[in-house]
Design a protein around this motif. Structure first.
Motif, short mmCIF file in Angstrom:
data_model
loop_
_atom_site.label_atom_id
_atom_site.label_comp_id
_atom_site.label_asym_id
_atom_site.label_seq_id
_atom_site.Cartn_x
_atom_site.Cartn_y
_atom_site.Cartn_z
N ASP A 54 -75.42 9.42 -2.96
CA ASP A 54 -74.61 10.61 -2.67
C ASP A 54 -74.60 11.54 -3.88
O ASP A 54 -74.19 12.69 -3.76
CB ASP A 54 -73.18 10.22 -2.28
CG ASP A 54 -72.53 9.28 -3.26
OD1 ASP A 54 -72.91 8.10 -3.27
OD2 ASP A 54 -71.64 9.72 -4.01
N GLY A 55 -75.07 11.04 -5.00
CA GLY A 55 -75.26 11.91 -6.15
C GLY A 55 -74.32 11.61 -7.30
O GLY A 55 -73.25 11.05 -7.13
N ALA A 90 -69.25 8.75 -5.58
CA ALA A 90 -68.08 8.68 -4.70
C ALA A 90 -67.38 7.33 -4.76
O ALA A 90 -66.15 7.26 -4.94
CB ALA A 90 -68.50 9.01 -3.26
N TYR A 91 -68.11 6.27 -4.59
CA TYR A 91 -67.49 4.94 -4.56
C TYR A 91 -66.86 4.58 -5.91
O TYR A 91 -65.68 4.20 -5.95
CB TYR A 91 -68.53 3.90 -4.12
CG TYR A 91 -68.01 2.49 -4.11
CD1 TYR A 91 -67.24 2.01 -3.05
CD2 TYR A 91 -68.30 1.62 -5.16
CE1 TYR A 91 -66.77 0.71 -3.04
CE2 TYR A 91 -67.84 0.32 -5.15
CZ TYR A 91 -67.07 -0.14 -4.09
OH TYR A 91 -66.60 -1.44 -4.11
N PRO A 92 -67.60 4.72 -7.04
CA PRO A 92 -66.95 4.41 -8.32
C PRO A 92 -65.70 5.25 -8.56
O PRO A 92 -64.67 4.72 -9.01
CB PRO A 92 -68.04 4.75 -9.35
CG PRO A 92 -69.32 4.65 -8.62
CD PRO A 92 -69.04 5.04 -7.21
N ASP A 151 -60.83 8.87 1.63
CA ASP A 151 -59.94 8.71 2.79
C ASP A 151 -59.58 7.24 3.01
O ASP A 151 -58.44 6.90 3.33
CB ASP A 151 -60.61 9.26 4.07
CG ASP A 151 -60.52 10.77 4.16
OD1 ASP A 151 -59.76 11.37 3.37
OD2 ASP A 151 -61.24 11.34 5.00
N VAL A 152 -60.56 6.37 2.85
CA VAL A 152 -60.33 4.94 3.08
C VAL A 152 -59.87 4.26 1.79
O VAL A 152 -58.82 3.61 1.75
CB VAL A 152 -61.63 4.25 3.60
CG1 VAL A 152 -61.39 2.74 3.76
CG2 VAL A 152 -62.07 4.87 4.91
N ASN A 153 -60.67 4.39 0.73
CA ASN A 153 -60.45 3.57 -0.47
C ASN A 153 -59.22 3.98 -1.28
O ASN A 153 -58.67 3.16 -2.02
CB ASN A 153 -61.69 3.64 -1.36
CG ASN A 153 -62.93 3.05 -0.70
OD1 ASN A 153 -62.88 2.62 0.45
ND2 ASN A 153 -64.03 3.02 -1.41
N VAL A 154 -58.82 5.24 -1.16
CA VAL A 154 -57.70 5.72 -1.98
C VAL A 154 -56.50 6.08 -1.09
O VAL A 154 -55.46 5.42 -1.13
CB VAL A 154 -58.11 6.94 -2.83
CG1 VAL A 154 -56.96 7.35 -3.76
CG2 VAL A 154 -59.36 6.62 -3.64
N ASP A 205 -68.62 15.79 1.02
CA ASP A 205 -68.19 15.18 2.28
C ASP A 205 -68.14 13.65 2.13
O ASP A 205 -67.19 13.00 2.58
CB ASP A 205 -69.15 15.58 3.40
CG ASP A 205 -68.78 14.90 4.71
OD1 ASP A 205 -67.62 15.06 5.14
OD2 ASP A 205 -69.63 14.19 5.28
N VAL A 206 -69.16 13.10 1.47
CA VAL A 206 -69.17 11.65 1.23
C VAL A 206 -67.99 11.28 0.33
O VAL A 206 -67.29 10.28 0.55
CB VAL A 206 -70.50 11.20 0.60
CG1 VAL A 206 -70.44 9.72 0.20
CG2 VAL A 206 -71.65 11.45 1.56
#
Ligand code: NAP
Length: 241
Positions: free
Chosen positions: A96-97, A164-166, A112-115, A105-106
Motif C-alpha cells: 500500500d506504500g 497502513a498496518y504498522p 477502521d478495524v485495527n484502531v 483508502d487502505v
C-alpha cells in the motif's frame, strides 16, 4: 450480572491467534465469549472449542456500533466481563506504500478495524471491566508498530513498502498507553502484546503456529495483581514503544 467465574471476550476469535487464545483461556477455566463478525464461522469455531470448556459465540463486528452495543448488553446481562482481548485485525495486501505514497483508502480501512474498532469495543465494555476485581485489557499489536524499533539503526523492517498496518498498530499502542494512564487508580491492567510471526490467514509466511503466538496474549490476559500495566510485551519481555 457477574459470576464468580472469570469471563473473557476475544474479538476476531473464529480463527488464527484469537481462536487459539480463546481455546487457551477456556482450558484455564474462563468462560469465553468468542467474538466473530460472521455467525456461521463463529458458531463453527465454538463447536470446535466445545471440548475445551465453556465457549460461547457472540456476534461482533468491531466496525459496527450496533453490533458492538448488542454484544456488550448481552454479555453484561449474562456473565459480566473480566478480560477483553482486542484481537480482531486486518492487514490488506502488502504494497500500500510507504508514508510518502501510501494509499489513503487502505490506511482508512485498516484504521477502521485495527484502531477505531478496538477503541469502539473498549469503550463499550469498559463499564463492565471496571466492575471486575481483576480487569484486563489486551491489545494485540505488533512489533511493526514499535517506533522504537522502526527508528533504530537496525530497523529490521526497512524494506517494507507498507505503512497502513504498522501505523495502525502504533495507534493501537497509543490507546494502550493512554488508557492505562486513565485507569491507573483502578485494578484494571491495559497492555499491548506482539504475538510474534504466526502462520495464519493474515500471515502466510508466519514462522510459528498461532497457538504459540496466543501464549503471550493469554499471559497478558491473566497477569497477577502486581503485573505490569501500560506495557508492550512479547515472548521475550518488554518491546520498546
Ligand atoms: P487472521 O487469522 O486473519 O484473523 C483475524 C481475525 O479478525 C478473524 O477472525 C477476522 O474475522 C477478524 N476480523 C477482521 N475484521 C473484523 C471485524 N471488522 N470485526 C470483527 N472481527 C474482524 O489473523 P491473525 O494473524 O490471527 O491476527 C490476529 C491479530 O494478531 C491481529 O490483530 C493481527 O494484527 C495480530 N498479529 C498477527 C501476527 C501474525 O504473524 N499473524 C503478528 C503480529 C500481530 P473473519 O474471519 O470474519 O475475517
Amino acid at each position: 450480572m457477574s459470576t464468580s467465574q472469570q469471563t473473557a471476550l476475544v474479538t476476531g476469535a473464529n480463527k488464527g491467534i484469537g481462536f487459539e487464545a480463546a481455546r487457551q483461556l477456556a482450558r484455564q477455566g474462563f468462560t469465553v465469549w468468542l467474538g466473530a463478525r460472521d455467525e456461521a464461522r463463529g458458531e463453527a469455531a465454538v463447536k470446535e472449542l466445545g471440548v475445551d470448556g465453556d465457549v460461547r459465540f457472540v456476534g461482533l463486528d468491531v466496525t459496527d456500533e450496533a453490533s458492538v452495543r448488542a454484544a456488550a448488553q448481552r454479555i453484561e446481562e449474562e456473565t459480566g466481563l473480566d478480560v477483553l482481548v482486542n484481537n480482531a485485525g486486518v492487514a490488506f495486501a502488502d504494497g500500500d506504500g510507504r508514508p510518502g505514497e501510501v494509499d489513503l483508502d487502505v490506511l482508512q480501512r485498516t484504521f477502521d478495524v485495527n484502531v477505531h474498532g478496538a477503541l469502539r469495543v473498549t469503550q463499550a465494555f469498559l463499564p463492565l471491566i471496571r466492575r471486575s476485581a481483576a480487569g484486563r485489557i489486551v491489545n494485540v499489536s505488533s512489533t511493526l508498530g514499535s517506533l522504537g524499533v522502526v527508528t533504530s539503526p537496525q530497523n529490521p523492517f526497512g524494506q517494507l513498502a507498507s505503512f497502513a498496518y504498522p501505523a495502525s498498530k502504533t495507534a493501537l499502542n497509543a490507546i494502550t498507553g493512554w488508557l492505562a494512564v486513565e485507569l491507573r487508580d483502578t485494578s484494571v491492567k491495559v497492555n499491548s502484546v506482539c504475538p510474534g510471526s504466526n502462520a495464519t490467514d493474515m500471515n502466510s509466511a508466519g514462522a510459528q503456529p498461532a497457538s504459540e503466538g496466543a501464549k503471550v496474549v493469554v499471559h497478558a490476559a491473566t497477569l497477577p495483581a502486581d503485573g505490569p500495566t501500560g506495557s508492550f510485551l512479547d515472548v521475550n519481555g518488554v518491546v520498546p514503544w
